[in-house]
Write an enzyme that holds these catalytic residues in place. Structure first.
Site, mmCIF file in Angstrom:
data_model
loop_
_atom_site.group_PDB
_atom_site.id
_atom_site.type_symbol
_atom_site.label_atom_id
_atom_site.label_comp_id
_atom_site.label_asym_id
_atom_site.label_seq_id
_atom_site.Cartn_x
_atom_site.Cartn_y
_atom_site.Cartn_z
ATOM 1 N N GLU A 10 0.921 -1.135 -0.148
ATOM 2 C CA GLU A 10 -0.045 0.059 0.040
ATOM 3 C C GLU A 10 0.908 1.282 -0.049
ATOM 4 O O GLU A 10 0.522 2.364 -0.626
ATOM 5 C CB GLU A 10 -0.995 0.068 1.172
ATOM 6 C CG GLU A 10 -0.184 0.016 2.476
ATOM 7 C CD GLU A 10 -1.209 0.331 3.682
ATOM 8 O OE1 GLU A 10 -1.057 0.039 4.776
ATOM 9 O OE2 GLU A 10 -1.935 1.520 3.366
ATOM 10 N N ASP B 147 1.611 -9.753 3.909
ATOM 11 C CA ASP B 147 0.169 -9.322 4.746
ATOM 12 C C ASP B 147 -1.019 -9.580 3.985
ATOM 13 O O ASP B 147 -1.977 -9.775 4.551
ATOM 14 C CB ASP B 147 0.337 -7.936 5.211
ATOM 15 C CG ASP B 147 1.233 -7.482 6.116
ATOM 16 O OD1 ASP B 147 2.257 -8.392 6.625
ATOM 17 O OD2 ASP B 147 1.686 -6.460 6.017
ATOM 18 N N ARG C 73 2.586 -27.938 27.261
ATOM 19 C CA ARG C 73 2.817 -26.597 27.334
ATOM 20 C C ARG C 73 1.640 -25.829 26.426
ATOM 21 O O ARG C 73 1.272 -26.446 25.470
ATOM 22 C CB ARG C 73 4.212 -26.288 26.627
ATOM 23 C CG ARG C 73 5.095 -26.275 27.851
ATOM 24 C CD ARG C 73 6.398 -26.047 27.182
ATOM 25 N NE ARG C 73 7.698 -26.032 28.327
ATOM 26 C CZ ARG C 73 8.841 -26.158 28.113
ATOM 27 N NH1 ARG C 73 9.432 -26.189 26.948
ATOM 28 N NH2 ARG C 73 9.715 -26.282 29.000
ATOM 29 N N GLN D 20 9.386 -15.224 8.239
ATOM 30 C CA GLN D 20 8.294 -15.300 7.427
ATOM 31 C C GLN D 20 8.460 -14.544 6.064
ATOM 32 O O GLN D 20 7.666 -14.952 5.154
ATOM 33 C CB GLN D 20 7.168 -14.785 7.983
ATOM 34 C CG GLN D 20 6.871 -15.385 9.360
ATOM 35 C CD GLN D 20 5.953 -14.418 10.178
ATOM 36 O OE1 GLN D 20 4.668 -14.657 10.141
ATOM 37 N NE2 GLN D 20 6.297 -13.637 11.179
#
Ligand code: F6P
Length: 343
Positions: free
Chosen positions: A102, A127, A162, A275
């Site tokens: 963007e 994203d 956990r 990522q």
């Protein structure tokens, strides 16, 4: 024509595949290609080099960007927009292909609207928050990396009884969290679009334990917001030239709160820039290649002020302004499907 190309904003798997496609298709169609270094900074500085078949060979599968990138905003620099114009003229650029999210495309859109600079945008971001395209390239790779991490965390969570909190990127959209959480079988997925109550998350984990399960996986987007909070957690860092703070920290908060409230041992993993790094998935290589070739087609058709985009399986062009009007957020229906599998 002489076509300029640049990569701006955060790097993203598939950028090199787009560059390669622009060069291959562009030269085949009789154009020459200039690559600007480091996003809009390179355009303002007139810092470019010739892109050829030879120097873009062997980059299809490589992460990052051979052009370099930056979060420079020419509209935040004194005389920046004029410098862009002068530099493009000096380099003899007839059309510019900015590859970005963007922010980068926002600059491109303004340059088109305010100065009639001939631009064709290519939508990039892990994203997946750009509107008017079903997917941006890079997203699928980020989701795969996060899913692989969740799979690995599952086995260690199980061994140690956990609660594992996994913080993923995504800025103010929950796409990476939702897709990787669904693919990885998360017991809770916390996204910016749905402010969450920590006690409810803890209740869900307690119920799992009562029913015999001894571990839980919580996937949280970096932009997720606690109900009643002013906004997402951030490191209190300065904003960048596009006004963004650096998000992150919600995972650590959750690790402590979940352990304190439930008494179950908890650990956080913040996936961070892992990522964005490394080789793109096959899907992203194909999408990036199609976007790059389509951007050259748009230049050929002089369809300036547009962005190439994916609609179903077809590649189309949409006005950049329309793509940037609103961010694309996770829709309710998809989240509700994911919720069926929580806890
Ligand atoms: O927009 C991509 C992204 O990776 C976001 O998910 C994240 O919030 C941001 O960039 C991180 O930016 P930086 O590379 O400046 O740390």
């Amino acid at each position: 024509m002489r076509i300029g190309v640049l990569t701006g904003g955060g790097d993203c798997p598939g950028l090199n595949a787009v560059i390669r496609a622009v060069v291959r298709k562009g030269t085949r169609d009789g154009h020459s290609i200039a690559g600007f270094r480091n996003g809009w900074a390179g355009v303002m500085e007139g810092n470019s080099f010739e892109l050829t078949h030879e120097n873009t060979s062997g980059i299809l599968h490589r992460g990052g960007t051979i052009l370099g990138t930056s979060r420079t905003n020419p509209f935040k620099v004194d005389g920046g927009a004029d410098r862009v114009k002068t530099s493009l003229e000096a380099a003899g650029i007839d059309a510019l292909i900015p590859i970005g999210g963007e922010d980068t495309l926002g600059v491109a859109g303004r340059l088109w609207v305010e100065a009639r600079q001939p631009v064709v945008g290519v939508p990039k971001t892990i994203d997946n928050d750009l509107d008017k395209t079903d997917f941006t390239f890079g997203f699928q790779t980020a989701v795969q990396i996060a899913t692989d991490a969740i799979d690995r965390l599952h086995t260690t969570a199980e061994s140690h009884n956990r609660v594992m909190v996994v913080e993923v990127m995504g800025r103010h959209a929950g796409w990476i969290a939702l897709y990787s959480g669904m693919a990885g079988g998360a017991d809770a997925i916390l996204i910016p679009e749905r402010p969450f109550d920590v006690e409810e998350v803890c209740d869900r984990i307690r119920r799992r334990h009562v029913s015999g399960r001894t571990f839980s996986i919580v996937v949280v987007a970096e932009g997720a917001v606690k109900a009643g909070a002013d906004g997402p957690s951030d490191g209190g860092t300065d904003v960048d030239e596009f006004g963004h703070v650096r998000l992150g920290g919600i995972g650590v908060e959750l690790e402590h709160e979940i352990e304190e409230r439930t008494g179950f041992e908890s650990r956080v993993t913040i996936l961070g820039h892992v990522q964005r790094g490394g080789t793109p998935t096959a899907y992203d290589r194909v999408l990036a290649t199609r976007f790059g070739a389509a951007a050259v087609d748009a230049v050929n058709a002089e369809a300036f002020g547009t962005m190439v985009s994916l609609h179903g399986t077809a590649i189309r062009q949409v006005p950049i302004e329309e793509a940037l009007a609103e961010p694309k957020l996770v829709d309710t229906e998809l989240f509700e499907t994911a919720e069926v599998f929580f806890g």
